[in-house]
Design a protein around this motif. Structure first.
Motif, PDB file in Angstrom:
ATOM      1  N   GLY A  47       0.755  -0.917   0.143  1.00 19.82           N
ATOM      2  CA  GLY A  47       0.212   0.598  -0.096  1.00 19.82           C
ATOM      3  C   GLY A  47       1.101   1.359   0.406  1.00 19.82           C
ATOM      4  N   LEU A  48       0.283   2.005  -1.026  1.00 18.75           N
ATOM      5  CA  LEU A  48       1.299   3.462  -0.557  1.00 18.75           C
ATOM      6  C   LEU A  48       0.582   4.326  -0.569  1.00 18.75           C
ATOM      7  N   ALA A  49       0.553   5.486   0.063  1.00 16.44           N
ATOM      8  CA  ALA A  49       0.046   6.780   0.022  1.00 16.44           C
ATOM      9  C   ALA A  49       0.497   7.643   0.086  1.00 16.44           C
ATOM     10  N   TYR A  50       0.678   8.425  -1.366  1.00 16.52           N
ATOM     11  CA  TYR A  50       1.266   9.257  -1.439  1.00 16.52           C
ATOM     12  C   TYR A  50       0.891  10.725  -1.405  1.00 16.52           C
ATOM     13  N   ARG A  96      -7.114   7.604   4.893  1.00 19.04           N
ATOM     14  CA  ARG A  96      -6.676   6.765   3.322  1.00 19.04           C
ATOM     15  C   ARG A  96      -5.173   5.425   4.011  1.00 19.04           C
ATOM     16  N   LEU A  97      -4.657   5.922   5.610  1.00 20.19           N
ATOM     17  CA  LEU A  97      -4.336   4.717   5.843  1.00 20.19           C
ATOM     18  C   LEU A  97      -5.200   3.334   6.340  1.00 20.19           C
ATOM     19  N   GLN A  98      -6.457   3.957   6.617  1.00 23.56           N
ATOM     20  CA  GLN A  98      -6.695   2.946   7.748  1.00 23.56           C
ATOM     21  C   GLN A  98      -7.574   2.066   6.226  1.00 23.56           C
ATOM     22  N   ASP A  99      -7.881   2.462   5.438  1.00 25.21           N
ATOM     23  CA  ASP A  99      -8.384   2.198   3.723  1.00 25.21           C
ATOM     24  C   ASP A  99      -7.330   0.985   3.992  1.00 25.21           C
ATOM     25  N   LEU A 100      -5.530   1.962   3.750  1.00 31.45           N
ATOM     26  CA  LEU A 100      -5.443   0.680   3.058  1.00 31.45           C
ATOM     27  C   LEU A 100      -5.220  -1.100   4.141  1.00 31.45           C
ATOM     28  N   ALA A 101      -5.225  -0.367   5.297  1.00 29.73           N
ATOM     29  CA  ALA A 101      -4.892  -1.789   6.291  1.00 29.73           C
ATOM     30  C   ALA A 101      -6.387  -2.259   6.225  1.00 29.73           C
ATOM     31  N   ASP A 102      -7.035  -1.412   5.942  1.00 29.22           N
ATOM     32  CA  ASP A 102      -8.749  -2.691   6.053  1.00 29.22           C
ATOM     33  C   ASP A 102      -8.978  -3.884   5.064  1.00 29.22           C
ATOM     34  N   ALA A 103      -7.925  -3.405   3.797  1.00 28.02           N
ATOM     35  CA  ALA A 103      -8.206  -3.570   3.176  1.00 28.02           C
ATOM     36  C   ALA A 103      -7.361  -5.084   2.094  1.00 28.02           C
ATOM     37  N   TYR A 105      -3.372  -4.508   3.047  1.00 25.58           N
ATOM     38  CA  TYR A 105      -2.384  -4.553   2.710  1.00 25.58           C
ATOM     39  C   TYR A 105      -1.202  -3.925   3.514  1.00 25.58           C
ATOM     40  N   ASN A 106      -0.298  -5.012   3.779  1.00 26.14           N
ATOM     41  CA  ASN A 106       1.186  -5.010   4.137  1.00 26.14           C
ATOM     42  C   ASN A 106       2.660  -5.326   4.239  1.00 26.14           C
ATOM     43  N   PRO A 107       3.574  -4.031   3.224  1.00 29.56           N
ATOM     44  CA  PRO A 107       3.352  -3.095   4.512  1.00 29.56           C
ATOM     45  C   PRO A 107       2.501  -1.975   3.546  1.00 29.56           C
ATOM     46  N   ILE A 108       2.389  -0.746   4.224  1.00 26.78           N
ATOM     47  CA  ILE A 108       2.490   0.245   3.698  1.00 26.78           C
ATOM     48  C   ILE A 108       2.726   1.480   4.359  1.00 26.78           C
ATOM     49  N   VAL A 109       3.215   2.283   3.026  1.00 25.23           N
ATOM     50  CA  VAL A 109       4.327   3.237   3.042  1.00 25.23           C
ATOM     51  C   VAL A 109       3.534   4.442   2.792  1.00 25.23           C
ATOM     52  N   LYS A 121      -1.318   6.884  14.917  1.00 27.53           N
ATOM     53  CA  LYS A 121      -2.130   6.068  15.046  1.00 27.53           C
ATOM     54  C   LYS A 121      -2.610   5.483  14.498  1.00 27.53           C
ATOM     55  N   ILE A 122      -2.679   5.199  13.768  1.00 31.71           N
ATOM     56  CA  ILE A 122      -3.434   3.991  12.406  1.00 31.71           C
ATOM     57  C   ILE A 122      -2.281   2.184  12.678  1.00 31.71           C
ATOM     58  N   ALA A 123      -1.080   2.828  12.919  1.00 29.15           N
ATOM     59  CA  ALA A 123      -0.567   2.057  13.170  1.00 29.15           C
ATOM     60  C   ALA A 123      -0.609   0.987  14.843  1.00 29.15           C
ATOM     61  N   ALA A 124      -0.886   2.189  15.721  1.00 27.29           N
ATOM     62  CA  ALA A 124      -1.046   1.264  16.876  1.00 27.29           C
ATOM     63  C   ALA A 124      -1.864   0.718  16.127  1.00 27.29           C
ATOM     64  N   LYS A 125      -3.757   1.059  16.019  1.00 28.10           N
ATOM     65  CA  LYS A 125      -4.825   0.210  15.612  1.00 28.10           C
ATOM     66  C   LYS A 125      -4.534  -1.103  15.668  1.00 28.10           C
ATOM     67  N   TYR A 126      -3.201  -1.058  14.331  1.00 21.65           N
ATOM     68  CA  TYR A 126      -3.207  -2.777  13.485  1.00 21.65           C
ATOM     69  C   TYR A 126      -1.603  -2.861  13.816  1.00 21.65           C
TER      70      TYR A 126
END
Length: 351
Positions: A47-50, A96-103, A105-109, A121-126
């Motif tokens: 997952g890429l969040a530009y 944006r990050l949560q959408d990638l994690a829920d789908a 994707y691993n890793p997420i950049v 915040k999101i890394a702590a949730k996943y």
């Protein structure tokens, strides 16, 4: 077998960007379907969040994309890309990050310092998902902070500028007035004045504070560079994402003037061919190396974490030699590089 489902293009609305439609041809946004590709069995989902500008900015984001593309080619799997907008809120980045994690994707950049709070915040949730962030340090057992010594390559760019100017007058254009871009300015100005204290350095930022439009406005880059050229500068270094293409265009129209690119080796970037004669060099930041290393570590089951710094000594940053325009001063650049690597020159991180 590789399958590609293209994203709807989300091009930046600015007249200067019309210099090449390819500058936004591959970018994506949250309100567009994502770019993805299927790979070999056993591959990974990247997952890429530009940052703003996304794939196709010919600079920072494109370097991150090269790292992911290399990993996809080598390991198989798929890539999903989402791109920030200048109007983003913190909630947008988190989503944006949560959408990638829920789908799955691993890793997420997360590409860019603006994602730091949302990654925290999101890394702590996943906790079972590995997150990488470029240009910021985020604490977390499942977070790889991919940082660079931008000031070191910028120092070398400053040495080159001081040796190449005919007017003892040069410029620096920053995208956004923030601590990260200040590192580029600090290194550049120090390199200039260590080489020739008489050289005047004009400094201008395209946006300030939370306004990130300075990274995605080639028209602003063009106007700033033109103003510096009119004021007598003959070498201009721009650390401003895709806004730098406008600055390079302005420099290209002035005989004897040089542009210095950033992040990617802009001399060799598709779509920049007609400006090659004006691109003296580029202060390269090998984001692709950091991104690939992170993805590879996840693929190998040993995800990188903590702050991994890519320095001049480790090849994390460098000064491009494409075009051969530095040949006459290469020995002086090599000497300056060695002094930095040996610790004899301490490069500043603030102006």
């Amino acid at each position: 077998m590789r399958r590609v489902a293209k994203l709807s293009a989300a091009c930046l609305a600015t007249a200067a960007l019309a210099l090449s439609a390819t500058a936004c041809g591959k970018t994506s946004s949250d309100d567009a379907s994502s770019s993805s590709s299927g790979g070999a069995k056993g591959g990974i989902k990247i997952g890429l969040a530009y940052d703003v500008g996304g794939r196709g900015d010919r600079s920072f984001n494109d370097s991150a994309a090269r790292g992911a593309d290399k990993a996809e080619k080598q390991f198989g799997g798929s890539i999903k890309e989402l791109t920030a907008k200048t109007s983003d809120t913190e909630a947008d980045r988190e989503q944006r990050l949560q959408d990638l994690a829920d789908a799955g994707y691993n890793p997420i950049v997360a590409v860019g310092y603006a994602y730091a709070p949302s990654v925290q915040k999101i890394a702590a949730k996943y906790p079972k998902t590995s997150f990488g962030i470029v240009d910021s340090v985020v604490d977390g057992k499942n977070v790889d902070s991919i940082t660079f010594t931008e000031e070191q390559s910028s120092y070398l760019a400053g040495v080159a500028a001081a040796l190449k100017t005919k007017k003892d007058h040069i410029g620096f254009i920053g995208g956004v007035d923030n601590p990260l871009i200040k590192k580029f300015q600090a290194g550049y100005v120090q390199g200039v004045h260590d080489t020739n204290p008489k050289v005047k350095v004009d400094v201008q930022y395209l946006s300030h504070g939370q306004d990130t439009s300075g990274f995605s406005s080639p028209d602003k880059g063009q106007q700033a560079a033109q103003g510096m050229l009119d004021n007598g500068a003959d070498v201009i270094y721009t650390a401003a994402g895709s806004s730098g293409t406008g600055a390079i265009e302005a420099v290209n129209g002035v005989k004897g003037a040089w542009a210095i690119g950033v992040d990617s080796d802009q001399y060799n970037i598709p779509g920049m061919e007609k400006y090659k004669s004006s691109i003296l060099t580029s202060a390269v930041k090998n984001v692709d190396v950091g991104v690939f290393d992170f993805i590879q570590s996840v693929k190998n089951g040993k995800p990188l974490a903590g702050n991994n710094v890519y320095s001049l000594a480790k090849g994390g940053v460098s000064l491009a030699t494409s075009g051969g325009y530095l040949k006459d001063i290469q020995s002086k650049l090599d000497a300056a590089k060695q002094k930095i690597v040996d610790g004899k020159i301490k490069v500043k991180t603030t102006p």
